[in-house]
Scaffold this motif. Structure first.
Motif, PDB file in Angstrom:
ATOM      1  N   MET A   1      -8.150   3.661  -4.285  1.00 50.79           N
ATOM      2  CA  MET A   1      -7.370   2.653  -3.614  1.00 50.79           C
ATOM      3  C   MET A   1      -8.299   1.572  -3.089  1.00 50.79           C
ATOM      4  O   MET A   1      -9.351   1.875  -2.545  1.00 50.79           O
ATOM      5  CB  MET A   1      -6.604   3.253  -2.437  1.00 50.79           C
ATOM      6  CG  MET A   1      -5.300   3.897  -2.795  1.00 50.79           C
ATOM      7  SD  MET A   1      -4.352   4.434  -1.357  1.00 50.79           S
ATOM      8  CE  MET A   1      -4.867   6.138  -1.251  1.00 50.79           C
ATOM      9  N   ASP A   2      -7.893   0.340  -3.254  1.00 54.24           N
ATOM     10  CA  ASP A   2      -8.599  -0.764  -2.625  1.00 54.24           C
ATOM     11  C   ASP A   2      -8.241  -0.778  -1.146  1.00 54.24           C
ATOM     12  O   ASP A   2      -7.301  -0.136  -0.722  1.00 54.24           O
ATOM     13  CB  ASP A   2      -8.182  -2.096  -3.248  1.00 54.24           C
ATOM     14  CG  ASP A   2      -8.659  -2.221  -4.683  1.00 54.24           C
ATOM     15  OD1 ASP A   2      -9.725  -1.668  -5.003  1.00 54.24           O
ATOM     16  OD2 ASP A   2      -7.965  -2.873  -5.475  1.00 54.24           O
ATOM     17  N   HIS A   3      -8.998  -1.507  -0.373  1.00 51.75           N
ATOM     18  CA  HIS A   3      -8.648  -1.639   1.044  1.00 51.75           C
ATOM     19  C   HIS A   3      -8.856  -3.069   1.497  1.00 51.75           C
ATOM     20  O   HIS A   3      -9.560  -3.844   0.861  1.00 51.75           O
ATOM     21  CB  HIS A   3      -9.432  -0.659   1.917  1.00 51.75           C
ATOM     22  CG  HIS A   3     -10.896  -0.940   1.972  1.00 51.75           C
ATOM     23  ND1 HIS A   3     -11.762  -0.517   0.997  1.00 51.75           N
ATOM     24  CD2 HIS A   3     -11.644  -1.605   2.877  1.00 51.75           C
ATOM     25  CE1 HIS A   3     -12.985  -0.899   1.306  1.00 51.75           C
ATOM     26  NE2 HIS A   3     -12.948  -1.566   2.438  1.00 51.75           N
ATOM     27  N   THR A  14      -7.953  -1.446   9.199  1.00 49.64           N
ATOM     28  CA  THR A  14      -8.167  -1.327   7.767  1.00 49.64           C
ATOM     29  C   THR A  14      -6.933  -0.673   7.149  1.00 49.64           C
ATOM     30  O   THR A  14      -6.443   0.335   7.653  1.00 49.64           O
ATOM     31  CB  THR A  14      -9.400  -0.461   7.462  1.00 49.64           C
ATOM     32  OG1 THR A  14     -10.548  -1.087   8.026  1.00 49.64           O
ATOM     33  CG2 THR A  14      -9.593  -0.290   5.966  1.00 49.64           C
ATOM     34  N   TRP A  15      -6.435  -1.273   6.087  1.00 54.03           N
ATOM     35  CA  TRP A  15      -5.304  -0.737   5.339  1.00 54.03           C
ATOM     36  C   TRP A  15      -5.761  -0.454   3.914  1.00 54.03           C
ATOM     37  O   TRP A  15      -6.624  -1.149   3.379  1.00 54.03           O
ATOM     38  CB  TRP A  15      -4.178  -1.759   5.263  1.00 54.03           C
ATOM     39  CG  TRP A  15      -3.385  -1.956   6.503  1.00 54.03           C
ATOM     40  CD1 TRP A  15      -3.855  -2.314   7.727  1.00 54.03           C
ATOM     41  CD2 TRP A  15      -1.975  -1.830   6.635  1.00 54.03           C
ATOM     42  NE1 TRP A  15      -2.830  -2.430   8.619  1.00 54.03           N
ATOM     43  CE2 TRP A  15      -1.657  -2.141   7.969  1.00 54.03           C
ATOM     44  CE3 TRP A  15      -0.953  -1.510   5.755  1.00 54.03           C
ATOM     45  CZ2 TRP A  15      -0.362  -2.122   8.444  1.00 54.03           C
ATOM     46  CZ3 TRP A  15       0.328  -1.490   6.224  1.00 54.03           C
ATOM     47  CH2 TRP A  15       0.630  -1.783   7.548  1.00 54.03           C
ATOM     48  N   TYR A  16      -5.182   0.554   3.290  1.00 56.33           N
ATOM     49  CA  TYR A  16      -5.366   0.769   1.859  1.00 56.33           C
ATOM     50  C   TYR A  16      -4.337  -0.049   1.103  1.00 56.33           C
ATOM     51  O   TYR A  16      -3.205  -0.234   1.569  1.00 56.33           O
ATOM     52  CB  TYR A  16      -5.172   2.231   1.479  1.00 56.33           C
ATOM     53  CG  TYR A  16      -6.331   3.144   1.809  1.00 56.33           C
ATOM     54  CD1 TYR A  16      -7.613   2.662   2.026  1.00 56.33           C
ATOM     55  CD2 TYR A  16      -6.131   4.511   1.868  1.00 56.33           C
ATOM     56  CE1 TYR A  16      -8.659   3.515   2.314  1.00 56.33           C
ATOM     57  CE2 TYR A  16      -7.179   5.374   2.152  1.00 56.33           C
ATOM     58  CZ  TYR A  16      -8.438   4.861   2.369  1.00 56.33           C
ATOM     59  OH  TYR A  16      -9.461   5.705   2.647  1.00 56.33           O
ATOM     60  N   LEU A  18      -2.452  -0.104  -2.647  1.00 53.31           N
ATOM     61  CA  LEU A  18      -2.206   0.722  -3.827  1.00 53.31           C
ATOM     62  C   LEU A  18      -1.142   0.069  -4.682  1.00 53.31           C
ATOM     63  O   LEU A  18      -0.031  -0.188  -4.218  1.00 53.31           O
ATOM     64  CB  LEU A  18      -1.748   2.120  -3.391  1.00 53.31           C
ATOM     65  CG  LEU A  18      -1.353   3.098  -4.495  1.00 53.31           C
ATOM     66  CD1 LEU A  18      -2.523   3.363  -5.434  1.00 53.31           C
ATOM     67  CD2 LEU A  18      -0.861   4.400  -3.883  1.00 53.31           C
ATOM     68  N   ILE A  44      -5.638   9.257   6.301  1.00 54.12           N
ATOM     69  CA  ILE A  44      -5.810   7.952   5.664  1.00 54.12           C
ATOM     70  C   ILE A  44      -5.278   6.866   6.601  1.00 54.12           C
ATOM     71  O   ILE A  44      -4.430   7.131   7.446  1.00 54.12           O
ATOM     72  CB  ILE A  44      -5.086   7.860   4.297  1.00 54.12           C
ATOM     73  CG1 ILE A  44      -3.571   8.048   4.459  1.00 54.12           C
ATOM     74  CG2 ILE A  44      -5.678   8.829   3.293  1.00 54.12           C
ATOM     75  CD1 ILE A  44      -2.764   7.786   3.183  1.00 54.12           C
ATOM     76  N   VAL A  47      -1.039   2.295   4.492  1.00 55.53           N
ATOM     77  CA  VAL A  47      -1.092   1.918   3.071  1.00 55.53           C
ATOM     78  C   VAL A  47       0.011   0.908   2.785  1.00 55.53           C
ATOM     79  O   VAL A  47       1.158   1.104   3.181  1.00 55.53           O
ATOM     80  CB  VAL A  47      -0.888   3.153   2.159  1.00 55.53           C
ATOM     81  CG1 VAL A  47      -0.850   2.735   0.692  1.00 55.53           C
ATOM     82  CG2 VAL A  47      -1.967   4.191   2.406  1.00 55.53           C
TER      83      VAL A  47
END
Length: 93
Positions: A1-3, A14-16, A18, A44, A47
């Motif tokens: 996953m990018d963040h 910070t968020w992921y 997807l 986690i 997201v």
């Protein structure tokens, strides 16, 4: 996953990110549940997820009542699949 970093008024989070693309109703619902569980357990960060349904699917929200809120005859005429947090199948009768 990018963040990525979300900058709010008082703090940065910070968020992921997807993008899961086209997936089955069962996969989409299961992944949503897993992401929620993992985030709730602190495993986690939040997201943001982009996805598509394959086949075309009507997603029924947790607080919606399908028979009250949705024209199920119209959904069936379109040949859509229904998905809720508890099941994915043809729309209820």
């Amino acid at each position: 996953m990018d963040h990525f970093i979300f900058v709010g008024d008082e703090h940065m989070t910070t968020w992921y990110f997807l993008n899961s693309g086209k997936c089955s109703p069962s996969f989409n619902m299961a992944l949503d549940e897993a992401l929620l569980d993992w985030h709730s357990e602190g495993l986690i960060p939040p997201v943001i997820r982009f996805y598509e349904w394959e086949p075309a699917t009507l997603s029924i929200g947790y607080f919606q009542q399908a028979k009250r809120d949705i024209n199920l005859d119209a959904v069936r005429e379109q040949g859509l699949v229904c998905a809720t947090s508890d099941w994915w199948t043809s729309c209820p009768t």
